[in-house]
Design an enzyme around this catalytic site. Structure first.
Site, mmCIF file in Angstrom:
data_model
loop_
_atom_site.group_PDB
_atom_site.id
_atom_site.type_symbol
_atom_site.label_atom_id
_atom_site.label_comp_id
_atom_site.label_asym_id
_atom_site.label_seq_id
_atom_site.Cartn_x
_atom_site.Cartn_y
_atom_site.Cartn_z
ATOM 1 N N ARG A 160 0.829 -1.204 0.000
ATOM 2 C CA ARG A 160 0.000 0.000 0.000
ATOM 3 C C ARG A 160 0.863 1.253 0.000
ATOM 4 O O ARG A 160 2.009 1.231 0.408
ATOM 5 C CB ARG A 160 -0.927 0.027 1.218
ATOM 6 N N LYS A 305 -8.464 -2.289 1.805
ATOM 7 C CA LYS A 305 -8.204 -1.387 2.916
ATOM 8 C C LYS A 305 -8.881 -0.030 2.712
ATOM 9 O O LYS A 305 -9.231 0.650 3.677
ATOM 10 C CB LYS A 305 -6.696 -1.239 3.156
ATOM 11 N N HIS A 324 -9.536 -3.236 13.379
ATOM 12 C CA HIS A 324 -8.505 -3.857 12.546
ATOM 13 C C HIS A 324 -7.996 -5.076 13.309
ATOM 14 O O HIS A 324 -6.984 -5.020 14.000
ATOM 15 C CB HIS A 324 -7.364 -2.875 12.260
ATOM 16 N N SER A 342 0.124 -4.676 10.374
ATOM 17 C CA SER A 342 0.486 -5.617 9.326
ATOM 18 C C SER A 342 1.681 -6.474 9.737
ATOM 19 O O SER A 342 2.682 -5.959 10.230
ATOM 20 C CB SER A 342 0.825 -4.824 8.072
ATOM 21 N N LYS A 346 -2.245 -11.382 12.862
ATOM 22 C CA LYS A 346 -3.712 -11.464 12.906
ATOM 23 C C LYS A 346 -4.212 -12.660 12.094
ATOM 24 O O LYS A 346 -4.993 -13.476 12.579
ATOM 25 C CB LYS A 346 -4.353 -10.180 12.340
ATOM 26 N N THR A 347 -3.754 -12.727 10.836
ATOM 27 C CA THR A 347 -4.231 -13.792 9.948
ATOM 28 C C THR A 347 -3.744 -15.150 10.431
ATOM 29 O O THR A 347 -4.528 -16.109 10.549
ATOM 30 C CB THR A 347 -3.761 -13.529 8.504
ATOM 31 N N ASP A 361 -9.106 -10.082 9.467
ATOM 32 C CA ASP A 361 -8.543 -8.725 9.375
ATOM 33 C C ASP A 361 -9.465 -7.558 9.717
ATOM 34 O O ASP A 361 -8.995 -6.559 10.226
ATOM 35 C CB ASP A 361 -8.013 -8.531 7.950
ATOM 36 N N ARG A 426 1.407 -12.470 -1.159
ATOM 37 C CA ARG A 426 0.099 -12.618 -0.520
ATOM 38 C C ARG A 426 -0.775 -13.642 -1.218
ATOM 39 O O ARG A 426 -0.659 -13.847 -2.429
ATOM 40 C CB ARG A 426 -0.658 -11.286 -0.582
HETATM 41 N N1 LIG Z 1 5.646 -16.012 16.663
HETATM 42 C C1 LIG Z 1 4.951 -15.667 15.606
HETATM 43 N N2 LIG Z 1 3.647 -15.308 15.716
HETATM 44 C C2 LIG Z 1 2.928 -14.934 14.645
HETATM 45 N N3 LIG Z 1 3.406 -14.891 13.375
HETATM 46 C C3 LIG Z 1 4.693 -15.261 13.192
HETATM 47 C C4 LIG Z 1 5.509 -15.653 14.291
HETATM 48 N N4 LIG Z 1 6.734 -15.948 13.798
HETATM 49 C C5 LIG Z 1 6.684 -15.743 12.479
HETATM 50 N N5 LIG Z 1 5.464 -15.341 12.076
HETATM 51 C C6 LIG Z 1 5.085 -14.991 10.691
HETATM 52 O O1 LIG Z 1 4.715 -13.625 10.680
HETATM 53 C C7 LIG Z 1 3.717 -13.387 9.713
HETATM 54 C C8 LIG Z 1 2.484 -12.784 10.336
HETATM 55 O O2 LIG Z 1 1.700 -12.288 9.285
HETATM 56 P P1 LIG Z 1 0.122 -12.214 9.264
HETATM 57 O O3 LIG Z 1 -0.463 -13.274 10.130
HETATM 58 O O4 LIG Z 1 -0.289 -12.181 7.841
HETATM 59 O O5 LIG Z 1 -0.070 -10.797 9.934
HETATM 60 P P2 LIG Z 1 -1.256 -9.778 9.816
HETATM 61 O O6 LIG Z 1 -2.465 -10.543 9.404
HETATM 62 O O7 LIG Z 1 -1.363 -9.203 11.180
HETATM 63 O O8 LIG Z 1 -0.821 -8.794 8.795
HETATM 64 C C9 LIG Z 1 3.415 -14.709 9.051
HETATM 65 O O9 LIG Z 1 4.164 -14.792 7.886
HETATM 66 C C10 LIG Z 1 3.886 -15.710 10.117
HETATM 67 O O10 LIG Z 1 4.254 -16.929 9.564
HETATM 68 C C1 LIG Z 2 -3.558 -5.906 3.489
HETATM 69 C C2 LIG Z 2 -3.059 -5.451 4.583
HETATM 70 O O1 LIG Z 2 -3.337 -6.107 5.752
HETATM 71 P P1 LIG Z 2 -2.449 -6.901 6.789
HETATM 72 O O2 LIG Z 2 -1.036 -6.700 6.434
HETATM 73 O O3 LIG Z 2 -2.847 -6.291 8.079
HETATM 74 O O4 LIG Z 2 -2.878 -8.339 6.683
HETATM 75 C C3 LIG Z 2 -2.322 -4.207 4.535
HETATM 76 O O5 LIG Z 2 -2.024 -3.663 5.596
HETATM 77 O O6 LIG Z 2 -2.078 -3.752 3.407
HETATM 78 CA CA LIG Z 3 -3.419 -10.323 7.315
HETATM 79 MN MN LIG Z 4 -4.645 -6.398 8.269
#
Ligand SMILES: Nc1ncnc2c1ncn2[C@@H]1O[C@H](COP(=O)(O)OP(=O)(O)O)[C@@H](O)[C@H]1O
Ligand SMILES: C=C(OP(=O)(O)O)C(=O)O
Ligand SMILES: [Ca+2]
Ligand SMILES: [Mn+2]
Length: 645
Positions: A160, A305, A324, A342, A346-347, A361, A426
């Site tokens: 973004r 977003k 969020h 980010s 979360k995911t 999200d 992604r």
């Molecule tokens: N201890 C941990 N807890 C959570 N995620 C972790 C950890 N160690 C590594 N990761 C990695 O960090 C990233 C977290 O990203 P994601 O879950 O997509 O975050 P968000 O949804 O908040 O943007 C993933 O690629 C995950 O595999």
């Molecule tokens: C798509 C997004 O969400 P997140 O990284 O929180 O999963 C973003 O922040 O651009």
């Molecule tokens: Ca995410």
């Molecule tokens: Mn997000």
């Protein structure tokens, strides 16, 4: 394989070798005829009763006409002739839905440009299969991977561009929205918006075809929003098909006028001579017009977003808190929220094989509980593995959009470790690709509110239990180390504060959301937790990231309630309650000081981070949070305390 599969329609292929040859030859006379037999007409989308027409008295033709008129109005230039002539179907296919090019009954009376003479073909709510074909035929860099996902490139932008976001400031939004220091809302005026809108609409109308998605946001039926996305790429259409709530054929027939429209002309730049433009990219939000314009970026995350920002405006007006956060629910109905910026998890952490996924999200918390805003998930896939994240891994199949990944050119096996295009690779998939999804994606009031921070300094404990005022302090601070890639220009983790764990998307002052969260948590007795998914044993560079398996054990203990009743001690400076033990996690890592070989360095780093928190919070010391000032004072006192001694 079932033998009944009969792609040749009436031309039956026999099952037995000894069958009469007339049954094994096709009845088609030409190759074209043969091909025409391959595709059966879709069954009528809505089962019709005895009445051929619906309750509203519209025939299918009338409905199609109304829909085309509505899309034509969406695509209308506001400075020249009225809406373009839109036709349904792919211009490349002569057979599908191509209406004859009849002359308009009367010559238009207003100035006509060449663009008014051409037809714009509308590819309306195509299916994933149709979108795959469009992408592969016409969009360079689109391929099917070995597991059936559609791999594609988002172009020059792989994250973004928050600096290029603009919000129209008018009489209403001037007072309603959060402007100025710290706010994501960078102003533009109505006129400049219209200049960009016209640019986007002209660009889209210059194309042979555009994709139109009509979909919903928010699983709470009372607070659902109808959105229309007009875009130039099948990739964008499939992305939004996955990410928004997909209407049933019945709902689509009665869709009517959208509540909000996105014009995604991301392939085309904005004009830098336009007032307020500082680059060739512009993401413009006009709340009064209920429209968003995207120019100069194809990164699909801008759309999801961007709509999230809209929800951050619309929902609080209805006393609904937009969040969020990820969200899941245990077998006994206990709901947890996962806030975080980010890359904080979360995911990953809301996708939990032992729990029902509500969403990864974007959520709403209303009087009746929580609801997901979206119909899909958008997972980071850098270093993704089937062992660590089986549910996300298995969701990468036919229908899923895989952005900016690298794969083997022959077998199309994706190399999830490859960062050649970007670190921010992604996968966008419909939420039902996760096996234990909660459908509809709604749940009761949350029991646990988990704040995720990926602490690159490595000084925050892996888990701490928070008081309500500490929860609010950390919610307003929104600390993390921004992980490379999701925003342009960030190459390595860097300390960031982002109010409400989503300052890039909020529209009102952070204290508005904070007050709502405090009230809801208090009313429903939710417990706050701070979970560091970042570094341990030293800062980024010397320590290492906390093992995902340990974080999962910590989260399990929060869900089960066992951590609530554990024995705790209080840390220095941040005053965080940390447990003495968590099942499945080595106890020595629970106090970060233990993991640092150099205790002096730990103390200095802790003080440094505390100073950054204090600095950041100064902006909020002048604001009152909620109805009475007590809460504000408690929150101010809940931050780190740095003793001069
Ligand atoms: N201890 C941990 N807890 C959570 N995620 C972790 C950890 N160690 C590594 N990761 C990695 O960090 C990233 C977290 O990203 P994601 O879950 O997509 O975050 P968000 O949804 O908040 O943007 C993933 O690629 C995950 O595999
Ligand atoms: C798509 C997004 O969400 P997140 O990284 O929180 O999963 C973003 O922040 O651009
Ligand atoms: Ca995410
Ligand atoms: Mn997000």
């Amino acid at each position: 394989m079932p033998t009944s599969g009969n792609i040749n329609g009436p031309a039956k292929v026999g099952n037995h070798d000894d069958e009469d040859s007339s049954k094994t030859t096709v009845t088609a006379q030409t190759i074209d005829e043969l091909h025409s037999l391959q595709k059966k007409r879709s069954a009528p989308s809505t089962p019709k009763g005895a009445q051929p027409n619906s309750a509203f008295g519209l025939s299918d033709d009338e409905r199609t006409k109304q829909r085309l008129e509505s899309i034509s109005a969406s695509l209308a230039s506001l400075t020249r002739e009225s809406g373009p002539k839109v036709v349904k179907g792919d211009p490349a296919s002569r057979r599908v839905g191509h209406v004859p090019h009849h002359r308009p009954a009367a010559a238009p009376t207003i100035a006509v440009s060449d663009s008014a003479l051409k037809f714009t073909h509308v590819l309306y709510n195509l299916s994933p299969a149709e979108l795959y074909e469009q992408a592969i035929k016409y969009e360079k860099g689109s391929f099917i991977t070995s597991t059936g996902a559609l791999a594609t490139l988002s172009g020059a932008k792989t994250g973004r561009c928050p600096r290029d976001k603009r919000v129209v400031k008018d009489e209403l939004t001037e007072n309603e929205l959060w402007w100025g220091k710290g706010s994501p809302n960078i102003e533009m005026d109505e006129h400049s918006f219209m200049v960009n809108r016209e640019r986007a609409v002209d660009y889209l109308n210059s194309l042979d075809k555009v994709f139109v998605n009509d979909q919903f946001l928010n699983w709470d039926p009372e607070n659902q929003i109808k959105v229309r996305i007009v875009s130039a790429r099948a990739y964008h259409s499939l992305f939004m098909h996955n990410m928004c709530i997909r209407p049933t054929p019945e709902e689509l027939e009665n869709f009517g006028t959208p509540d909000f429209t996105i014009y995604n002309a991301g392939l085309f730049p904005c004009n830098r001579y336009t007032h307020y433009m500082t680059s060739s990219t512009s993401i413009d939000l006009n709340l009064a017009r209920k429209e968003m314009v995207i120019l100069g970026t194809q990164y699909a995350g801008e759309m999801k977003k961007g709509l999230f920002s809209v929800m951050h405006y619309l929902m609080p007006k209805r006393q609904i808190l937009s969040l969020h956060s990820g969200c899941n629910m245990g077998k006994s109905g206990d709901v947890a929220l996962f806030f975080g910026l980010s890359g904080t998890g979360k995911t990953t952490l809301s996708t939990d094989h032992n729990r029902y996924l509500i969403g990864d999200d974007e959520h709403c918390w209303s009087e009746s509980g929580v609801s997901n805003i979206e119909g899909g998930c958008y997972a980071k896939c850098i270093d993704l593995s089937g062992e660590n994240e089986p549910d996300i891994w298995n969701a990468i199949k036919f229908g899923t959009v895989l952005e900016n990944v690298v794969f083997d050119e022959h077998f199309r096996v994706v190399d999830y470790a490859d960062k050649s295009v970007t670190e921010n690779t992604r996968a966008a998939y419909p939420i039902e690709y996760i096996p234990n999804v909660k459908l509809p994606c709604v749940g009761p009031h949350p029991k646990n509110v988990i704040l995720l921070a990926c602490d690159a300094f490595g000084v925050l404990p892996p888990v701490s239990k928070l008081s309500l005022s500490q929860t609010m302090y950390h919610f307003i601070s929104g600390y993390t180390a921004l992980v490379a890639g999701t925003e342009e220009g960030i190459k390595e983790p860097q300390a960031t504060f982002s109010a409400c764990f989503g300052a890039a998307f909020i529209m009102l002052h952070p204290t508005k959301y904070a007050a709502m969260l405090a009230e809801k948590m208090e009313n429903h007795g939710a417990t706050g937790w701070l979970v560091n998914t970042g570094w341990s044993g030293g800062s980024y560079g010397s320590g290492s990231r906390i093992k995902l398996s340990y974080t999962r054990k910590i989260i399990d203990a929060i869900h089960s309630g066992s951590l609530l009743n554990a024995e705790y001690k209080k840390t220095q400076i941040f005053g965080l309650e940390i447990p003495m033990g968590v099942e499945g996690v080595p106890s020595e890592i629970l106090d970060p000081e233990n993991t640092w070989p150099d205790k002096q360095a730990f103390k200095e780093t802790l003080l440094k981070l505390a100073g950054l928190f204090k600095n950041n919070f100064e902006t909020f010391t002048n604001y009152q949070i909620g109805e009475n000032n007590n809460l504000t004072e408690e929150i101010l006192a809940a931050g780190p305390i740095i003793n001069e001694a």
